[in-house]
Design an enzyme around this catalytic site. Structure first.
Site, PDB file in Angstrom:
ATOM      1  N   ASP A   1      -0.515-133.616  12.647  1.00  0.00           N
ATOM      2  CA  ASP A   1       0.570-133.895  13.595  1.00  0.00           C
ATOM      3  C   ASP A   1       1.717-132.912  13.437  1.00  0.00           C
ATOM      4  O   ASP A   1       2.174-132.671  12.324  1.00  0.00           O
ATOM      5  CB  ASP A   1       1.121-135.308  13.343  1.00  0.00           C
ATOM      6  CG  ASP A   1       0.132-136.393  13.727  1.00  0.00           C
ATOM      7  OD1 ASP A   1      -0.587-136.210  14.727  1.00  0.00           O
ATOM      8  OD2 ASP A   1       0.097-137.430  13.029  1.00  0.00           O
TER       9      ASP A   1
ATOM     10  N   HIS B   1      -0.823-133.122  17.400  1.00  0.00           N
ATOM     11  CA  HIS B   1      -0.122-134.042  18.297  1.00  0.00           C
ATOM     12  C   HIS B   1       1.364-133.689  18.321  1.00  0.00           C
ATOM     13  O   HIS B   1       1.964-133.423  17.283  1.00  0.00           O
ATOM     14  CB  HIS B   1      -0.316-135.481  17.822  1.00  0.00           C
ATOM     15  CG  HIS B   1       0.637-136.435  18.462  1.00  0.00           C
ATOM     16  ND1 HIS B   1       0.545-136.767  19.792  1.00  0.00           N
ATOM     17  CD2 HIS B   1       1.725-137.080  17.983  1.00  0.00           C
ATOM     18  CE1 HIS B   1       1.545-137.596  20.094  1.00  0.00           C
ATOM     19  NE2 HIS B   1       2.278-137.797  19.021  1.00  0.00           N
TER      20      HIS B   1
ATOM     21  N   LYS C   1      20.014-152.329  13.433  1.00  0.00           N
ATOM     22  CA  LYS C   1      18.591-152.356  13.804  1.00  0.00           C
ATOM     23  C   LYS C   1      18.086-153.797  13.850  1.00  0.00           C
ATOM     24  O   LYS C   1      17.470-154.226  14.816  1.00  0.00           O
ATOM     25  CB  LYS C   1      17.784-151.549  12.781  1.00  0.00           C
ATOM     26  CG  LYS C   1      16.285-151.673  12.939  1.00  0.00           C
ATOM     27  CD  LYS C   1      15.577-151.163  11.694  1.00  0.00           C
ATOM     28  CE  LYS C   1      14.068-151.335  11.793  1.00  0.00           C
ATOM     29  NZ  LYS C   1      13.478-150.453  12.790  1.00  0.00           N
TER      30      LYS C   1
ATOM     31  N   HIS D   1       6.702-145.896  23.799  1.00  0.00           N
ATOM     32  CA  HIS D   1       8.077-146.194  23.396  1.00  0.00           C
ATOM     33  C   HIS D   1       8.637-147.361  24.188  1.00  0.00           C
ATOM     34  O   HIS D   1       9.772-147.776  23.974  1.00  0.00           O
ATOM     35  CB  HIS D   1       8.958-144.955  23.559  1.00  0.00           C
ATOM     36  CG  HIS D   1       8.508-143.832  22.665  1.00  0.00           C
ATOM     37  ND1 HIS D   1       7.757-142.792  23.121  1.00  0.00           N
ATOM     38  CD2 HIS D   1       8.675-143.632  21.344  1.00  0.00           C
ATOM     39  CE1 HIS D   1       7.485-141.975  22.111  1.00  0.00           C
ATOM     40  NE2 HIS D   1       8.024-142.460  21.028  1.00  0.00           N
TER      41      HIS D   1
ATOM     42  N   GLU E   1      21.751-152.975   9.469  1.00  0.00           N
ATOM     43  CA  GLU E   1      22.125-154.243  10.077  1.00  0.00           C
ATOM     44  C   GLU E   1      22.001-154.204  11.602  1.00  0.00           C
ATOM     45  O   GLU E   1      21.589-155.174  12.238  1.00  0.00           O
ATOM     46  CB  GLU E   1      23.573-154.606   9.706  1.00  0.00           C
ATOM     47  CG  GLU E   1      23.786-154.968   8.239  1.00  0.00           C
ATOM     48  CD  GLU E   1      24.036-153.754   7.334  1.00  0.00           C
ATOM     49  OE1 GLU E   1      23.752-152.606   7.734  1.00  0.00           O
ATOM     50  OE2 GLU E   1      24.515-153.965   6.207  1.00  0.00           O
TER      51      GLU E   1
ATOM     52  N   SER F   1      -1.607-144.288  14.287  1.00  0.00           N
ATOM     53  CA  SER F   1      -1.198-145.561  13.709  1.00  0.00           C
ATOM     54  C   SER F   1      -1.507-146.703  14.673  1.00  0.00           C
ATOM     55  O   SER F   1      -1.454-146.538  15.887  1.00  0.00           O
ATOM     56  CB  SER F   1       0.292-145.535  13.388  1.00  0.00           C
ATOM     57  OG  SER F   1       1.038-145.251  14.542  1.00  0.00           O
TER      58      SER F   1
ATOM     59  N   TRP G   1      11.571-133.190   9.084  1.00  0.00           N
ATOM     60  CA  TRP G   1      11.980-134.569   8.845  1.00  0.00           C
ATOM     61  C   TRP G   1      12.302-134.841   7.390  1.00  0.00           C
ATOM     62  O   TRP G   1      12.312-135.975   6.933  1.00  0.00           O
ATOM     63  CB  TRP G   1      10.933-135.529   9.408  1.00  0.00           C
ATOM     64  CG  TRP G   1      10.864-135.437  10.905  1.00  0.00           C
ATOM     65  CD1 TRP G   1      11.720-134.726  11.727  1.00  0.00           C
ATOM     66  CD2 TRP G   1       9.904-136.039  11.776  1.00  0.00           C
ATOM     67  NE1 TRP G   1      11.342-134.861  13.039  1.00  0.00           N
ATOM     68  CE2 TRP G   1      10.226-135.663  13.101  1.00  0.00           C
ATOM     69  CE3 TRP G   1       8.796-136.862  11.565  1.00  0.00           C
ATOM     70  CZ2 TRP G   1       9.485-136.086  14.201  1.00  0.00           C
ATOM     71  CZ3 TRP G   1       8.062-137.284  12.664  1.00  0.00           C
ATOM     72  CH2 TRP G   1       8.417-136.903  13.965  1.00  0.00           C
TER      73      TRP G   1
END
Ligand code: GLN
Ligand code: ZN
Length: 732
Positions: free
Chosen positions: A578, A620, A20, A671, A18, A412, A540
């Site tokens: 990556d 990367h 976000k 970013h 919520e 991406s 991750w």
């Protein structure tokens, strides 16, 4: 009252993200600040009520944040850059995200987690003031619900150690001017009726110098001696406290929370510490960072070791629950797996139960079933090194014929609303495979055309089919499970859904080949295949805790190796693997570094070797300071390394010069929504060719473009290509 049972922190983005959504709507101008603040309030209240109803003795507050708790601390003590004309809230977001005329603060890893904080910039002229009231406001807000809470603050020493000194200045030198402001805050909280305050000092789970330990001594003797103050709970987490333990045990504080999960032997140090006699020790025996259920007997015996050592013993999580998802009961998973899992909500119940058992109540401690799956397949030794770089470079140049300063992107492209909608519809079953495939191919074709139009030299397919760089592969590999609601905050409004690696990993079929082959069929320029490396896959994901990471890494590496070989066979001449998380898994203690580098580097090399000299391997890295891992990055032996650099103002360049292979320092901070001018990018490139031989420099953004919009990305890439051409011409 004692602390008893508690958690050190809780997720704050909302069970359905919520926060976000509210943040993004606010930034897009679709809701006003009143609506944003209301969304936050609603989430805080839900959390407090939930924690109270679960039966915790002590409930934390000030664990909420509109972006980041380190940024909150900077705001609290009045050190955000001032932005005339902006409201306090927008001034806060300006430091987090940048505004057109001023870049954002640097962002980096929160210790060895996948959370990122904003790095405060402090200088000799920094003056602290108690500028904010957030901890006080949230305490009062909870009180209106009838809930007494324990405000949580970043401790003063950790705050300074995490900050960045401008011009070689050491932020720790500001300790004596910061402590009085903390004391002012503690006094205010005390006046408001606060009984306990938690001060987090995770910095002491890493190696610390004598001067830094002295700062810890000074800080807590000073704060502890104040007469009008709440009781102080100091929390050390992400590992044992090392020599910080003795310091805090002797400090005039009231309680100490210790992490007894990360380093199992730390409990022996705590048990041997006589100075804890007058304190409550809150035993962090429920893993705050992984998703497996706690083994209650082991946890209890660890906590019970401290009876007689401390004045009283409480129970908590090893760290804040910020790093795990909300609630596993919402997931539709294989029941055999689900039974073994605990997310934040379940971990709270575990803490409560363990607390009752520790007090001698008879509770039903369900044994945790053994989670070992089939034993790991023994893997054959494989070739892990490639021929010398010079030989590869010559073969690659002959095959690729790229201009100097080749331009490319990190993989991406913006994920448009249509792309997201198509993926969601496909997942929901309302869009069939053929229609989905067609929609994604159309997107790939569009992105390839755009890149040709922009004049980029090495193209990508744009990754429209990937929700996330780890999740996508986890969905295609055996041994991983993925969740539907298991979101964890990565930074600001950005969340990830880490997969759960629960068994042996294998690749049943190629994962990316058809997309890459299709993209390559549309252009004469080389298309880079795009994979996620073994270290990042582990970093991750939630990983098994019954197997060494090195062994799991090798399994993942073999799966990626098979994919690299299939891409090569499909005519893909450049493959990027990556490893943005290489820095993140670096153990906090230096004594453990070489063992980590050993397995991490060999996993990457296993994944990227055994191919033709002419096939170019890129890697990367992003989101962190690379100083400590530069030697490991070099050892990856990638032909080209692209690395985040724009936001850290290209500081990394001086170190990259020594690599001897291709480097692409990011020249566009993705970013931030601001568009860099061609002149700005050209200046960064001139700096790059000053530090690294021009023949080895690549031109690329900092990271993938998926969170950005085309309105920013197109002009930014146009400027990037123009800048590359300009500097190329200067090279003659
Ligand atoms: N190839 C990925 C992308 O462009 C890399 C993302 C990352 O480094 N975090 O999205
Ligand atoms: Zn990146």
């Amino acid at each position: 009252m004692t602390i008893g049972t508690t958690v050190l922190g809780y997720p704050r983005i909302g069970p359905d993200r919520e926060l976000k959504r509210a943040l993004e709507r606010y930034w897009a101008g679709k809701i006003d600040s009143t609506a944003l603040l209301a969304a936050g309030r609603e989430l805080r209240q839900r959390t407090w009520l939930e924690l109270r109803d679960a039966g915790l003795d002590s409930i934390p507050s000030n664990t909420f944040s509109h972006y980041d708790h380190v940024l909150d601390t900077a705001e609290l003590f009045g050190v955000l850059p001032t932005r005339p004309g902006l409201s306090p809230l927008d001034t806060y977001f300006a430091a987090a995200r940048g505004v057109q005329d001023a870049p954002a603060w640097e962002m980096t890893k929160w210790f060895d987690t996948n959370y990122h904080y904003l790095v405060p910039e402090l200088g000799p002229d920094t003056e602290f003031s108690l500028a904010g009231t957030k901890p006080l406001d949230e305490y009062r807000e909870a009180r209106t619900l009838g809930i007494e809470t324990r405000p949580v603050l970043v401790g003063p020493v950790t705050f300074l150690l995490l900050s960045k000194g401008t011009g070689g200045f050491r932020p720790l030198d500001l300790l004596d001017t910061l402590l009085p402001r903390y004391a002012d805050l503690l006094a205010k909280l005390h006046d408001a009726g606060v009984e306990w305050v938690q001060l987090d000092e995770p910095a002491f789970a890493a190696d610390r110098t004598e001067a830094e330990l002295n700062a810890l001594i000074r800080a807590y003797h000073w704060l502890g001696k104040a007469t009008a103050r709440p009781k102080l709970l100091v929390a050390g987490y992400f590992g044992g406290l090392g020599r910080g333990l003795g310091v805090l045990a002797r400090a005039p504080i009231d309680a100490l929370a210790v992490d007894l999960v990360t380093d199992e032997s730390f409990v022996d140090s705590v048990a041997a510490e006589p100075a804890l006699r007058d304190k409550e020790v809150v035993a962090g025996v429920v893993d705050g960072r992984n998703v497996w259920r706690t083994d209650p007997r082991r946890a209890l015996s660890r906590a019970a070791t401290l009876f007689g050592v401390a004045k009283s013993v409480g129970v908590t999580t090893s760290c804040s629950l910020l790093h795990v998802p909300y609630d596993v009961s919402r997931e539709d998973l294989d029941p055999r797996l689900k039974d073994r899992l605990a997310f934040a909500r379940q971990k709270v119940d575990e803490v409560v139960l363990l607390g009752r058992a520790l007090r001698g109540e008879s509770v039903d401690l369900e044994a945790v079933t053994d989670r070992r799956t089939a034993s790991s397949a023994s893997v054959l030794p494989e070739e892990v090194s490639r021929p010398p770089y010079a030989r590869r470079a010559a073969a690659q140049q002959a095959a690729l014929r790229l201009p100097p300063l080749p331009t490319t992107t990190i993989g991406s492209f913006p994920q448009t609303a249509e792309v997201r909608r198509a993926r969601a519809a496909h997942r929901a079953g309302t869009l069939d495979d053929a229609a989905y495939e067609a929609a994604m191919r159309a997107e790939v074709a569009r992105v390839v055309r755009l890149q040709e139009d922009l004049g980029l030299d090495v193209l990508v397919h744009g990754e429209p089919e990937r929700n996330d760089m780890v999740q996508y592969f986890a969905e295609h590999l055996a041994g991983f499970a993925t969740t539907a609601h298991g979101w964890v905050q990565s930074y600001g409004s950005r969340c990830v859904r880490p997969p759960i690696l629960h068994g042996d990993v294998a690749r049943p079929a190629p994962m990316t080949v058809s997309w890459a082959r299709y993209a390559q069929s549309l252009t004469g320029k080389p298309v880079k295949g795009m994979l996620t490396g073994p270290v990042t896959m582990l970093a991750w994901s939630f990983v098994r805790d019954d197997r060494p990471l090195a062994e799991t890494a090798r399994q993942v590496a073999l799966a990626i190796r098979a994919e690299v070989h299939d891409l090569e066979a499909a005519g893909i001449r450049i493959v990027q693997v990556d490893e943005p998380a290489l820095r993140e898994l670096l153990p906090l203690r230096a004594s453990e570094h070489s063992a980590y580098f050993e397995w991490a580097v060999s996993a990457f090399r296993l994944a990227t070797s055994g191919i033709s000299d002419a096939t170019q391997i890129h890697t990367h890295l992003c989101y962190s300071e690379f100083g400590e891992v530069l030697a490991a990055i070099d050892a990856l032996d990638a032909d080209v390394t692209s690395i985040e650099a724009a936001r850290s103002r290209l500081e990394v360049l001086t170190d990259l010069g020594g690599f001897g292979r291709g480097v692409g320092p990011g020249v566009y901070d993705i970013h931030s929504p601001r568009v860099p001018s061609a002149a700005e990018v050209a200046a960064a490139l001139r700096a790059a060719v000053g530090a690294v031989p021009a023949s080895r420099v690549w031109v690329n953004p900092d990271c993938g473009l998926k969170t950005r919009g085309y309105a920013e990305v197109e002009p930014a890439l146009r400027n990037l290509v123009a800048a590359a051409r300009e500097v190329r011409a200067e090279l003659g």
